[in-house]
Design an enzyme around this catalytic site. Sequence first.
Site, short mmCIF file in Angstrom:
data_model
loop_
_atom_site.label_atom_id
_atom_site.label_comp_id
_atom_site.label_asym_id
_atom_site.label_seq_id
_atom_site.Cartn_x
_atom_site.Cartn_y
_atom_site.Cartn_z
N SER A 1 0.83 -1.20 0.00
CA SER A 1 0.00 0.00 0.00
C SER A 1 0.86 1.25 0.00
O SER A 1 1.98 1.25 0.54
CB SER A 1 -0.86 -0.02 1.28
OG SER A 1 -1.41 1.25 1.50
N TYR B 1 -1.78 -0.85 10.92
CA TYR B 1 -2.04 -1.43 9.59
C TYR B 1 -0.85 -1.16 8.66
O TYR B 1 -0.32 -2.06 8.01
CB TYR B 1 -3.32 -0.85 8.98
CG TYR B 1 -3.47 -1.15 7.52
CD1 TYR B 1 -3.76 -2.44 7.09
CD2 TYR B 1 -3.27 -0.16 6.55
CE1 TYR B 1 -3.86 -2.74 5.73
CE2 TYR B 1 -3.37 -0.45 5.19
CZ TYR B 1 -3.66 -1.75 4.79
OH TYR B 1 -3.75 -2.04 3.44
N LYS C 1 2.09 -3.69 6.65
CA LYS C 1 2.47 -3.71 5.23
C LYS C 1 3.99 -3.52 5.10
O LYS C 1 4.66 -4.18 4.31
CB LYS C 1 1.73 -2.62 4.45
CG LYS C 1 0.25 -2.89 4.31
CD LYS C 1 -0.02 -4.07 3.40
CE LYS C 1 -1.44 -4.59 3.49
NZ LYS C 1 -1.65 -5.90 2.89
P1 NAD Z 1 -10.94 -7.22 1.38
O1 NAD Z 1 -11.15 -7.22 2.86
O2 NAD Z 1 -12.12 -7.00 0.52
O3 NAD Z 1 -10.26 -8.59 0.94
C1 NAD Z 1 -9.35 -9.28 1.77
C2 NAD Z 1 -9.77 -10.73 1.80
O4 NAD Z 1 -8.86 -11.45 2.65
C3 NAD Z 1 -11.18 -10.92 2.38
O5 NAD Z 1 -11.93 -11.74 1.50
C4 NAD Z 1 -10.93 -11.64 3.71
O6 NAD Z 1 -11.98 -12.55 4.03
C5 NAD Z 1 -9.61 -12.34 3.44
N1 NAD Z 1 -8.80 -12.60 4.63
C6 NAD Z 1 -8.45 -11.76 5.63
N2 NAD Z 1 -7.68 -12.39 6.53
C7 NAD Z 1 -7.51 -13.66 6.08
C8 NAD Z 1 -6.81 -14.79 6.57
N3 NAD Z 1 -6.15 -14.76 7.74
N4 NAD Z 1 -6.83 -15.93 5.86
C9 NAD Z 1 -7.52 -16.00 4.68
N5 NAD Z 1 -8.21 -14.97 4.19
C10 NAD Z 1 -8.20 -13.81 4.87
O7 NAD Z 1 -9.79 -6.16 1.08
P2 NAD Z 1 -9.29 -5.59 -0.31
O8 NAD Z 1 -9.68 -4.16 -0.37
O9 NAD Z 1 -9.65 -6.50 -1.41
O10 NAD Z 1 -7.72 -5.62 -0.05
C11 NAD Z 1 -6.90 -6.69 -0.48
C12 NAD Z 1 -5.48 -6.43 -0.02
O11 NAD Z 1 -5.04 -5.19 -0.55
C13 NAD Z 1 -5.32 -6.33 1.50
O12 NAD Z 1 -4.11 -6.96 1.86
C14 NAD Z 1 -5.25 -4.84 1.74
O13 NAD Z 1 -4.51 -4.54 2.90
C15 NAD Z 1 -4.53 -4.37 0.49
N6 NAD Z 1 -4.81 -2.96 0.17
C16 NAD Z 1 -6.10 -2.55 0.04
C17 NAD Z 1 -6.37 -1.21 -0.23
C18 NAD Z 1 -7.80 -0.71 -0.33
O14 NAD Z 1 -7.99 0.50 -0.23
N7 NAD Z 1 -8.79 -1.55 -0.54
C19 NAD Z 1 -5.31 -0.30 -0.39
C20 NAD Z 1 -4.00 -0.77 -0.28
C21 NAD Z 1 -3.77 -2.12 0.00
#
Ligand code: NAD
Length: 337
Positions: A124, A148, A152
């Site tokens: 991120s 958080y 990362k």
């Molecule tokens: P999201 O919560 O929609 O998807 C994450 C998925 O991971 C979910 O389906 C959840 O059930 C699953 N999960 C969480 N912990 C788990 C575990 N221990 N074992 C198995 N599954 C698990 O989030 P997203 O927005 O799709 O984000 C995906 C990734 O991108 C994350 O790592 C997030 O930190 C990163 N990210 C997201 C954003 C954003 O703004 N959405 C920005 C930067 C980085």
Amino acid sequence: MSLLITGGTGYIGSHTVVELLKLDQDIIIADNLSNSSTVVLDRIKEITDKSVTFIKADICDFASLDAIFEQNDIEAVIHFAGLKAVGESNQIPLNYYQNNVAGSVTLFQVMAKHNVKKLVFSSSATVYGENNVSPLDESMPTSAINPYGQTKLMVENILFDLAKSDSEWSIACLRYFNPIGAHDSGLIGEHPNGIPNNLLPYVAQVAVGRLAQLQVFGDDYDTVDGTGVRDYIHVVDLALGHVKALQKLDDIEGCQPINIGTGNGTSVLEIVNTFKDISGKDIPYTIVPRRAGDIATVYADASVANNLLDWKATRDLTEMITDTWRWQSKNPNGFES
Ligand code: NAD
Ligand code: UDP
């Protein structure tokens, strides 16, 4: 050969799975469903007319992951699974370190055991901390301002060390800016649990009548209209960035951080006004004090992604908000409806 997608039923994961299925990739999703629903799998099938293998598994569980690698011929992993709410990470930091850091280490251990050393990791722009001036580029120093962000940064550092220890690893650390939007079918999109923390789902829920009004966190920043500026990127462009990263992994030596953003900044009020125009709905808002930890302006220098991955975002703000609104208005209760 299959691709393992951790967190593949989540917001960004599901959009990436759709793009990979279009290329006839064989996909295994491992997700513990802590922030997603299996309805997503039906929607992916509806969009692509293709199925994936879904395994309910937690990345913290070595034995479950080990069994997945034992039973399948996995060539690479895209690792989305993680907890992502900044505010919550201040309240329950240990859950974040356990899930995001310990879970990732467990995944990497299982990958190493099975000699699978190709990885795309969801990092991120938060790793740029609060002291760099935009446009942010990958050579800038990193830091964390909340648990958080710390998770990362810690996983990135673990991956740098891992790649240094063993030259067989090819790792793309994709530093996402602000993903918004939804698939243009309106069948998949973002639906956070509870009250949204992020701007776009909040605005969308005000427009659809689930929330009364938006609070704009500060109008006294040194920006175009005083409100915070971010680099919003369409989730499908982001998904395509993962496809490119996977295709280019063989050219990547070690662990490569790569910004995935548009390079453009948009203010909170520009988002609100565009959303209002596109949805035809009123978006009432009040200006409240700045949110702790926020900075005025964040946008990417996306030249590494352009050059190394041959990737560029192509969807503009109108498309991002049109697609967000289509998803939100068709699915006011997310995947429950
Ligand atoms: P999201 O919560 O929609 O998807 C994450 C998925 O991971 C979910 O389906 C959840 O059930 C699953 N999960 C969480 N912990 C788990 C575990 N221990 N074992 C198995 N599954 C698990 O989030 P997203 O927005 O799709 O984000 C995906 C990734 O991108 C994350 O790592 C997030 O930190 C990163 N990210 C997201 C954003 C954003 O703004 N959405 C920005 C930067 C980085
Ligand atoms: N923001 C806001 N009200 C909200 C949520 C966010 O004014 O309810 C602002 C926030 O201050 C920032 C921008 O919208 O300037 C994007 O915030 P978000 O949390 O979506 O992303 P991040 O700040 O993590 O980049």
